[in-house]
Write an enzyme that holds these catalytic residues in place. Structure first.
Site, PDB file in Angstrom:
ATOM      1  N   GLU A   1     -28.057  -8.391   9.393  1.00  0.00           N
ATOM      2  CA  GLU A   1     -27.448  -7.517  10.401  1.00  0.00           C
ATOM      3  C   GLU A   1     -28.451  -7.265  11.518  1.00  0.00           C
ATOM      4  O   GLU A   1     -29.650  -7.551  11.376  1.00  0.00           O
ATOM      5  CB  GLU A   1     -26.962  -6.203   9.762  1.00  0.00           C
ATOM      6  CG  GLU A   1     -25.702  -6.412   8.916  1.00  0.00           C
ATOM      7  CD  GLU A   1     -25.164  -5.156   8.272  1.00  0.00           C
ATOM      8  OE1 GLU A   1     -25.682  -4.061   8.550  1.00  0.00           O
ATOM      9  OE2 GLU A   1     -24.216  -5.283   7.478  1.00  0.00           O
TER      10      GLU A   1
ATOM     11  N   HIS B   1     -20.989   2.709  16.951  1.00  0.00           N
ATOM     12  CA  HIS B   1     -20.967   1.332  16.449  1.00  0.00           C
ATOM     13  C   HIS B   1     -20.369   0.455  17.546  1.00  0.00           C
ATOM     14  O   HIS B   1     -19.351   0.829  18.138  1.00  0.00           O
ATOM     15  CB  HIS B   1     -20.129   1.240  15.177  1.00  0.00           C
ATOM     16  CG  HIS B   1     -20.362  -0.025  14.411  1.00  0.00           C
ATOM     17  ND1 HIS B   1     -19.908  -1.250  14.841  1.00  0.00           N
ATOM     18  CD2 HIS B   1     -21.037  -0.260  13.258  1.00  0.00           C
ATOM     19  CE1 HIS B   1     -20.286  -2.182  13.975  1.00  0.00           C
ATOM     20  NE2 HIS B   1     -20.977  -1.604  13.000  1.00  0.00           N
TER      21      HIS B   1
ATOM     22  N   ARG C   1     -28.379  -1.588  17.713  1.00  0.00           N
ATOM     23  CA  ARG C   1     -26.994  -1.127  17.812  1.00  0.00           C
ATOM     24  C   ARG C   1     -26.728  -0.340  19.093  1.00  0.00           C
ATOM     25  O   ARG C   1     -25.687  -0.495  19.718  1.00  0.00           O
ATOM     26  CB  ARG C   1     -26.698  -0.271  16.588  1.00  0.00           C
ATOM     27  CG  ARG C   1     -25.272  -0.046  16.337  1.00  0.00           C
ATOM     28  CD  ARG C   1     -25.076   0.618  14.998  1.00  0.00           C
ATOM     29  NE  ARG C   1     -24.949  -0.351  13.933  1.00  0.00           N
ATOM     30  CZ  ARG C   1     -24.659  -0.030  12.675  1.00  0.00           C
ATOM     31  NH1 ARG C   1     -24.496   1.220  12.346  1.00  0.00           N
ATOM     32  NH2 ARG C   1     -24.532  -0.948  11.764  1.00  0.00           N
TER      33      ARG C   1
ATOM     34  N   HIS D   1     -19.952   6.649  15.183  1.00  0.00           N
ATOM     35  CA  HIS D   1     -20.086   6.077  13.838  1.00  0.00           C
ATOM     36  C   HIS D   1     -20.977   6.907  12.924  1.00  0.00           C
ATOM     37  O   HIS D   1     -20.634   7.125  11.766  1.00  0.00           O
ATOM     38  CB  HIS D   1     -20.648   4.663  14.006  1.00  0.00           C
ATOM     39  CG  HIS D   1     -20.742   3.863  12.753  1.00  0.00           C
ATOM     40  ND1 HIS D   1     -19.636   3.566  11.987  1.00  0.00           N
ATOM     41  CD2 HIS D   1     -21.798   3.276  12.123  1.00  0.00           C
ATOM     42  CE1 HIS D   1     -20.006   2.831  10.947  1.00  0.00           C
ATOM     43  NE2 HIS D   1     -21.313   2.661  11.001  1.00  0.00           N
TER      44      HIS D   1
ATOM     45  N   ARG E   1     -30.252   4.741  14.055  1.00  0.00           N
ATOM     46  CA  ARG E   1     -30.312   4.260  12.668  1.00  0.00           C
ATOM     47  C   ARG E   1     -30.210   2.738  12.593  1.00  0.00           C
ATOM     48  O   ARG E   1     -29.370   2.130  13.255  1.00  0.00           O
ATOM     49  CB  ARG E   1     -29.178   4.886  11.859  1.00  0.00           C
ATOM     50  CG  ARG E   1     -29.105   4.388  10.429  1.00  0.00           C
ATOM     51  CD  ARG E   1     -28.071   5.114   9.627  1.00  0.00           C
ATOM     52  NE  ARG E   1     -26.724   4.884  10.084  1.00  0.00           N
ATOM     53  CZ  ARG E   1     -25.985   3.819   9.789  1.00  0.00           C
ATOM     54  NH1 ARG E   1     -26.494   2.837   9.050  1.00  0.00           N
ATOM     55  NH2 ARG E   1     -24.755   3.708  10.239  1.00  0.00           N
TER      56      ARG E   1
HETATM   57  C1  SIN Z   1     -21.393  -2.255   9.477  1.00  0.00           C
HETATM   58  O1  SIN Z   1     -20.935  -2.856   8.509  1.00  0.00           O
HETATM   59  O2  SIN Z   1     -21.555  -2.761  10.576  1.00  0.00           O
HETATM   60  C2  SIN Z   1     -21.759  -0.832   9.304  1.00  0.00           C
HETATM   61  C3  SIN Z   1     -23.046  -0.746   8.650  1.00  0.00           C
HETATM   62  C4  SIN Z   1     -23.740   0.521   9.025  1.00  0.00           C
HETATM   63  O3  SIN Z   1     -23.183   1.377   9.677  1.00  0.00           O
HETATM   64  O4  SIN Z   1     -24.903   0.626   8.698  1.00  0.00           O
END
Ligand code: SIN
Length: 568
Positions: A150, A269, A313, A392, A427
């Site tokens: 990620e 998000h 993010r 989010h 975060r």
């Molecule tokens: C996601 O699956 O993108 C959310 C994961 C997160 O908020 O850490």
């Protein structure tokens, strides 16, 4: 005092109340019972036990774990070079200079033990073929854990369940364990309206909660009250959070005289599906290679950051927000796409293009998202899907130490409602489930060991009442529109000032959840107005640059009339 039968507080009471049934609350309840089997735990869920923010978590849980039994040494499914030190470095970098290094170290070093404990509690993480880590293996072919990638992670270290149903997998397993424990009393549809103190707010110790249930208002005594109430996504128009995310824990703690911190930092998000309800589209989809594209199909995130679609993010969310505002509004509006069961139509705006991943891979790796997009009339294997940033996760919250202790003795906070400082200003993806697991277990251990002394943190006294006399009623939509326009992804001094004035004029005399949201909104706006320049998720469009030098330190506030606990 009306009390639940059998729950009256006594001097030697060995009872804890846990408010909230997401991963943090479930973990706290279970570990507390394991460490202190004589203690009764009362677990309060505002909705049904199955409903929490955690349930909607998709991507996974970030953790550097040693090779599993059956995993060939030297051929782990993740990055051979990954390490806890790298996870720490990534978390600190995402936090934009404000993450607390001690809390980050506790989190990342606690990950392996946390995952181990979850597996022993019955949680089954996805496994993978070591020769092809991206592909989930057939069940039973290997014991190696699948590890996804990620944004802003330097290695593939995201463990997941059911491909993209990690939160649901976690809460299902932990909920079953909680239900199987006769020492955990579960009360559903129980809304906590007050933390009970044995003295005036700011001096008293938490001794229980007042709770509204179908049978009326009741009080439950306890020698430890744990807030695990999640976040406050309902402050904004677009959110990935469920209806119950109304900032209850921050509001309860504030009224009880606890110190709160980092409230200006609210994470959006980048990718919620642009349909009513804004369901999350996991960052893991971009981690597997999907791209954000404009109406002409051009991948534009490299205009904003060298890491493009896998930039931090806040950068990606801002990139999309700016793109939408400079290209005739948003994906939404009168022509806001297909009816839930109708065919997808081309629209302006930003889309997530996952077509290169192929229908087979998407169905296998992201089964829930494949079903979800289809439900809304999209075939994401063939066409890009419209996305919009959505509120989010709140980095700020009730200030705690790394054992969940707040500044009010007997009152604890864990998970999203807490602010250990572990996330700083932004975060890192998939650190939130880990936060619930690691800090929930530590909080339970602290309570089992007698609770310990409440920490003291520097905090500025804040008198919201001095900001004006509330004169007008408001609807939740009014509040959400105001917050989205002026205190969301892009902020300005004038906008924050306008929001502050409007919020001060709102009367909190109707719905208790709306009253909690209003209080949280006022605290957030105050904190945002107090921070000059941009930092992490707090972005000032009129002061886009971070001030020179290190960021101004984290700020904490305490109710002016209840300040004695907050200030050393
Ligand atoms: C996601 O699956 O993108 C959310 C994961 C997160 O908020 O850490």
């Amino acid at each position: 005092m009306t009390r639940l039968p059998g729950t009256a507080p006594t001097a030697d009471s060995a009872r804890a109340v846990v408010v909230g049934a997401g991963v943090a609350g479930l973990q706290t309840a279970l570990v507390l019972r394991r460490l202190d089997p004589r203690r009764e735990v009362v677990l309060l869920a505002k909705a049904g036990l199955a409903e929490s923010n955690t349930r909607y978590a998709q991507g996974g849980i970030a953790a550097v774990v040693p090779p599993r039994p059956g995993e060939r040494a030297g051929a782990p499914t993740g990055d051979a070079a990954d390490s806890v030190a790298a996870h720490i470095a990534d978390t600190l970098a995402a936090g934009a200079g404000l993450a607390d290094p001690h809390a980050v170290s506790v989190l990342c070093h606690g990950a392996a033990a946390g995952i181990d404990a979850l597996e022993r509690a019955g949680v089954a993480f996805d496994t993978a073929d070591p020769a092809n880590p991206a592909a989930p293996a057939d069940p039973g072919t290997t014991a190696a854990l699948a590890r996804g990638r990620e944004a802003a992670h330097s290695a593939a270290r995201i463990l997941h369940i059911g491909g993209d149903a990690t939160g649901a997998g976690l809460v299902d397993a932990l909920t079953a364990a909680v239900r199987a424990d006769a020492g955990i009393r579960i009360l559903e549809h129980a809304f906590v309206t007050r933390v009970l103190l044995d003295g005036v707010p700011g001096r008293g110790r938490a001794v229980g909660v007042e709770v509204t249930m179908e049978r009326g208002l009741e009080q439950i005594g306890a020698d430890a009250v744990v807030l695990a109430t999640g976040g406050a996504g309902r402050l904004f128009e677009h959110t990935t959070n469920p209806d119950i995310s109304t900032g209850d824990g921050v509001a309860l703690a504030w009224r009880a005289g606890a110190v709160v911190a980092d409230l200006e930092f609210f994470q959006f998000h980048p990718t919620s599906l642009d349909v009513p309800g804004n369901p999350l589209v996991s960052e893991a989809v971009r981690g597997e290679g999907a791209r954000l594209v404009d109406a002409d199909g051009r991948a534009f995130m490299t205009d904003h950051h060298l890491d493009g679609d896998l930039a931090p993010r806040d950068v990606v969310a801002r990139g999309i927000a700016r793109h939408l505002s400079s290209h005739a509004g948003s994906n939404s509006g009168p022509d806001s796409g297909p009816a839930p069961s109708g065919p997808a139509r081309p629209r302006p705006g930003v889309r997530l293009d996952a077509t290169a991943l192929g229908a087979g891979f998407l169905a296998r790796r992201f089964p829930s998202l494949t079903a979800l997009t289809a439900l809304h009339g999209f075939d994401w294997a063939s066409d890009p899907v419209p996305v919009v940033p959505a509120a989010h996760y709140w980095m700020g919250g009730v200030r705690t130490d790394t054992d969940g202790r707040t500044t009010v003795p007997g009152l604890f906070a864990v998970g999203e409602v807490a602010c250990t400082g572990v996330h700083g200003a932004n975060r890192l993806a998939s650190n939130s489930l880990l936060e619930g697991v690691v800090f929930g277990a530590r909080c339970a251990a602290a309570i089992a060991a007698g609770g310990g002394e409440a920490p003291r943190f520097d905090a500025e006294p804040l008198d919201l009442e001095a900001e004006g006399t509330p004169t007008q009623s408001f609807t939740r939509r009014d509040l959400q529109a105001l917050m989205s326009d002026h205190a969301g992804i892009l902020r300005t001094e004038a906008g924050l000032d306008l929001a502050r004035k409007h919020l001060a004029s709102y009367r909190a005399d109707t719905d208790p959840e709306d009253a909690n949201l209003l209080l949280c909104a006022r605290l957030l706006v105050h904190a945002a107005a107090a921070r000059a320049g941009s930092c992490g998720a707090h972005f000032r469009a009129d002061q886009p640059d971070a001030p020179p030098g290190p960021p101004a330190p984290s700020r904490s506030f305490v109710h002016a009339a209840r300040a004695s606990r907050g200030t050393p």
